[in-house]
Scaffold this active site. Structure first.
Site, short mmCIF file in Angstrom:
data_model
loop_
_atom_site.label_atom_id
_atom_site.label_comp_id
_atom_site.label_asym_id
_atom_site.label_seq_id
_atom_site.Cartn_x
_atom_site.Cartn_y
_atom_site.Cartn_z
N ALA A 99 60.26 95.27 34.55
CA ALA A 99 59.03 94.85 33.57
C ALA A 99 57.81 96.13 33.60
O ALA A 99 56.69 95.83 33.58
CB ALA A 99 58.60 93.63 34.02
N ASP A 109 58.91 105.22 22.15
CA ASP A 109 60.14 104.77 23.15
C ASP A 109 60.81 103.61 22.50
O ASP A 109 62.03 103.58 22.91
CB ASP A 109 59.32 104.63 24.47
CG ASP A 109 59.14 105.76 25.21
OD1 ASP A 109 59.77 106.74 25.00
OD2 ASP A 109 58.01 105.43 26.08
N TYR A 135 69.41 108.49 32.37
CA TYR A 135 70.41 109.55 31.92
C TYR A 135 70.86 110.39 32.85
O TYR A 135 71.61 111.21 32.55
CB TYR A 135 69.71 110.14 30.41
CG TYR A 135 68.13 110.89 30.94
CD1 TYR A 135 68.08 111.91 31.42
CD2 TYR A 135 67.12 109.93 30.32
CE1 TYR A 135 66.88 112.27 31.59
CE2 TYR A 135 65.80 110.43 30.75
CZ TYR A 135 65.65 111.57 31.21
OH TYR A 135 64.38 112.03 31.56
N ARG A 192 62.00 92.16 39.83
CA ARG A 192 61.81 92.11 41.42
C ARG A 192 60.41 91.19 41.69
O ARG A 192 60.48 90.02 42.38
CB ARG A 192 61.97 93.39 41.92
CG ARG A 192 61.59 93.29 43.44
CD ARG A 192 61.53 94.65 44.20
NE ARG A 192 60.55 95.52 43.56
CZ ARG A 192 60.29 96.76 43.92
NH1 ARG A 192 61.02 97.38 44.95
NH2 ARG A 192 59.67 97.45 43.59
N THR A 193 59.60 91.77 40.92
CA THR A 193 58.33 90.97 41.00
C THR A 193 58.05 90.06 39.72
O THR A 193 57.85 90.37 38.89
CB THR A 193 57.10 92.07 41.01
OG1 THR A 193 57.41 93.00 42.12
CG2 THR A 193 55.90 91.51 41.37
N GLY A 210 56.78 100.39 32.55
CA GLY A 210 56.48 100.93 31.31
C GLY A 210 57.56 100.94 30.22
O GLY A 210 57.41 100.45 29.04
N THR A 216 53.47 111.59 29.17
CA THR A 216 54.28 110.88 29.96
C THR A 216 53.61 110.29 31.22
O THR A 216 52.22 110.55 31.29
CB THR A 216 55.47 111.67 30.38
OG1 THR A 216 56.50 110.82 30.98
CG2 THR A 216 55.18 113.04 31.17
N LYS A 246 50.06 107.50 29.95
CA LYS A 246 50.35 106.99 28.68
C LYS A 246 49.41 105.84 28.39
O LYS A 246 49.30 105.67 27.13
CB LYS A 246 51.99 106.17 28.82
CG LYS A 246 53.02 107.17 28.72
CD LYS A 246 54.34 106.53 28.78
CE LYS A 246 55.55 107.39 28.44
NZ LYS A 246 56.68 106.89 28.20
#
Ligand code: NAP
Length: 278
Positions: A132, A107, A223, A154-155, A134, A67, A71
């Site tokens: 946008a 994922d 979650y 946002r970016t 991971g 994680t 990654k």
């Protein structure tokens, strides 16, 4: 019972102490009577280079999850990378097979399985991905295969880069925009930013929730809490809502099967996580 035949699984990340993966996997392993134990390992970035050779040399390691923040970096230490992980450009699962370390990414498929469990087959849908980073990458590569995608962020430059990369690799056009886009045109909205995540549970969503319509599906990858402000507002608008628990469980379930060859009990995994919130 841990004995001399017990195999080790684990999570490599930094930090890892809040991860729910050990609880989820250990319950699922116990349920299937498999002689494995799953632990969390807090590995600093400068120590990542020792991990793969280290676990190979131990002999009893079946594999591990990877994680944040490792990654992408882990990829250069692996012997083989599955084509899905290669496409996404990140690995969240490593299987140790004799002296070979093989990388996978579960994922994106985990997110698809969670969505499809709730609403049936997801194909030819008009999907909006918010964010946008991971998680967005993995979800976008998976769903772009058979749906129409727009990525907003946002970016905006990051949304553009991701949309162009997917467009080139999958040879189909992916749209991108800033956060002010009209969200009324989409079948499915997938929120992939940390806005609304514990402990900042009252921060307002970054899209205008009044524009959500009742025929839409709104998924939030968060979650904790189980219902974010975004999902609460979407529900008020009459939309079908899905939180990130299913994605967490399904990405874990796919990893579990890669390591052990056994399909875990999804309900056992979900229950283990829900109990840990109580
Ligand atoms: P990440 O790579 O750091 O990406 C974060 C994204 O959120 C970026 O697009 C970023 O936009 C955006 N963002 C962050 N703060 C923002 C703000 N204040 N306003 C607007 N946009 C903002 O993170 P990640 O790994 O993708 O994780 C994102 C979320 O997904 C987390 O909540 C994580 O817990 C969740 N997640 C869930 C699962 C699951 O199994 N359910 C799996 C993975 C991740 P910029 O590009 O503009 O910075």
């Amino acid at each position: 019972m841990i004995d001399s035949k017990t195999k080790l699984l684990g999570l490599i990340g930094h930090p890892v102490e809040h991860s729910l993966s050990p609880i989820m996997h250990n319950e699922a392993l116990r349920d299937k009577n498999l002689n494995y134990v799953y632990l969390a390992f807090d590995v600093l970035p400068e120590n990542l280079k020792y991990v793969v050779d280290g676990v190979k040399s131990l002999g009893t390691v079946g594999g591990f999850n990877i994680t944040i923040p490792h990654k992408v970096e882990i990829m250069k230490y692996l012997d083989e990378i599955d084509k899905e992980a290669e496409l996404i450009g990140a690995v969240n699962t490593v299987k140790i097979e004799k002296d070979r370390a093989i990388g996978y990414n579960t994922d994106g498929l985990g997110a698809r399985m969670s969505l499809e469990e709730e609403i049936g087959k997801v194909e030819n849908k008009n999907i909006l991905i918010i964010g946008a980073g991971g998680a967005a990458r993995a979800v976008a590569f998976e769903l772009a295969k058979n749906n129409h995608l727009t990525i907003i962020n946002r970016t905006v430059e990051k949304a553009e880069l991701l949309a162009k990369e997917i467009s080139e690799k999958l040879n189909k056009h992916i749209y991108y925009n800033n956060l002010n886009i009209d969200i009324g045109d989409f079948d499915i909205i997938i929120h992939t930013t940390p806005i609304g995540m514990y402990p900042n549970v009252n921060v307002q969503p970054i899209i205008d929730t009044n524009k959500i319509e009742e025929n839409m599906v709104v998924m939030d990858l968060i979650y904790n809490p189980e219902e974010t402000v975004l999902l609460r507002e979407a529900k008020k608008q009459g939309a079908k809502t899905i939180n990130g628990l299913g994605m967490l469980v399904y990405q874990g379930a796919i990893s579990f099967e890669i390591w052990t060859g056994v399909k875990p009990n999804i309900d056992v995994m979900k229950k283990a996580i829900c109990n840990s919130f109580k």
